[in-house]
Design an enzyme around this catalytic site. Structure first.
Site, PDB file in Angstrom:
ATOM      1  N   CYS A  45      -5.167   0.945   6.427  1.00 16.88           N
ATOM      2  CA  CYS A  45      -5.436   2.395   6.368  1.00 16.88           C
ATOM      3  C   CYS A  45      -6.722   2.739   5.614  1.00 16.88           C
ATOM      4  O   CYS A  45      -7.106   3.893   5.568  1.00 16.88           O
ATOM      5  CB  CYS A  45      -4.247   3.127   5.767  1.00 16.88           C
ATOM      6  SG  CYS A  45      -4.003   2.841   3.996  1.00 16.88           S
ATOM      7  N   CYS A  73       0.849  -1.184   0.000  1.00 17.66           N
ATOM      8  CA  CYS A  73       0.000   0.000   0.000  1.00 17.66           C
ATOM      9  C   CYS A  73       0.889   1.241   0.000  1.00 17.66           C
ATOM     10  O   CYS A  73       1.778   1.379   0.838  1.00 17.66           O
ATOM     11  CB  CYS A  73      -0.901  -0.014   1.237  1.00 17.66           C
ATOM     12  SG  CYS A  73      -1.879   1.494   1.435  1.00 17.66           S
ATOM     13  N   CYS A 112       0.228   3.262   3.646  1.00 23.10           N
ATOM     14  CA  CYS A 112       0.698   2.759   4.951  1.00 23.10           C
ATOM     15  C   CYS A 112       1.775   1.686   4.886  1.00 23.10           C
ATOM     16  O   CYS A 112       2.326   1.308   5.919  1.00 23.10           O
ATOM     17  CB  CYS A 112      -0.473   2.252   5.783  1.00 23.10           C
ATOM     18  SG  CYS A 112      -1.111   0.649   5.252  1.00 23.10           S
ATOM     19  N   CYS A 130      -7.143  -1.124   1.331  1.00 19.40           N
ATOM     20  CA  CYS A 130      -6.131  -1.603   2.266  1.00 19.40           C
ATOM     21  C   CYS A 130      -6.825  -1.852   3.603  1.00 19.40           C
ATOM     22  O   CYS A 130      -7.547  -0.987   4.099  1.00 19.40           O
ATOM     23  CB  CYS A 130      -5.026  -0.568   2.413  1.00 19.40           C
ATOM     24  SG  CYS A 130      -3.814  -0.981   3.694  1.00 19.40           S
ATOM     25  N   CYS A 147      -7.856  -5.700  -9.935  1.00 16.91           N
ATOM     26  CA  CYS A 147      -7.441  -4.658 -10.872  1.00 16.91           C
ATOM     27  C   CYS A 147      -7.059  -3.446 -10.019  1.00 16.91           C
ATOM     28  O   CYS A 147      -7.929  -2.772  -9.463  1.00 16.91           O
ATOM     29  CB  CYS A 147      -8.609  -4.363 -11.799  1.00 16.91           C
ATOM     30  SG  CYS A 147      -8.221  -3.283 -13.166  1.00 16.91           S
TER      31      CYS A 147
END
Length: 164
Positions: A118, A66, A69, A115, A138
């Protein structure tokens, strides 16, 4: 795609990562580090243009984390060429790291992926991927950071996330 519950305080994923959401000060610091395009995609649920993402052709062994984070979301081994113009993955690195949310924007019903730590927007998952999962995650390149195998994982929250 399995619906994953929102992380609770001091929760850990099956692979041992701390999924505790950032507090207000941590979130402000993470968001201040994002470019305008990253903010548009990660925070405002935007989409980058197809075939323009920097990670579309990334084939080195490693993890896609991510951008906000640093949580590892996908492994290179699950990445495949879907022809859609966005990096596509058959499954998350850890199912508890990617959260599914129903998205009814633009008159469509899709499954948004976020995510799990976060809550940043990553992309969408569709049921037209390769076996064995049949899923196609995707994902926007701008929502990810690539970390080659053996390199330190991004750890903007100081949680000791380790090595890819």
């Amino acid at each position: 795609m399995t619906q994953t519950p929102t992380a609770t305080a001091s929760s850990r994923s099956a692979s041992g990562f701390d999924l505790t959401p950032p507090d207000g000060a941590e979130r402000a610091r993470l968001e201040a580090d994002l470019s305008p395009e990253e903010k548009r995609v990660l925070l405002a649920h935007g989409t980058e243009a197809p075939f323009c993402g920097t990670l579309l052709g990334e084939k080195r062994a490693g993890l896609f984390c991510c951008r906000e984070c640093g949580l590892p979301l996908f492994r290179t081994g699950s990445k495949f060429e879907s022809g859609t113009g966005w990096p596509s993955f058959a499954e998350p690195a850890d199912p508890g790291h990617v959260r599914a949310v129903q998205d009814t924007a633009y008159g469509m019903v899709r499954t948004e992926t976020r995510c799990a730590r976060c809550d940043s927007h990553q992309g969408h998952v569709f049921p037209d991927g390769p076996p064995p999962t049949g899923d196609r995650y995707c994902i926007n390149s701008v929502a990810l950071t690539f970390v080659a195998t053996g390199e330190p994982l991004p750890d903007p929250l100081g949680r000791g996330d380790g090595i890819a």
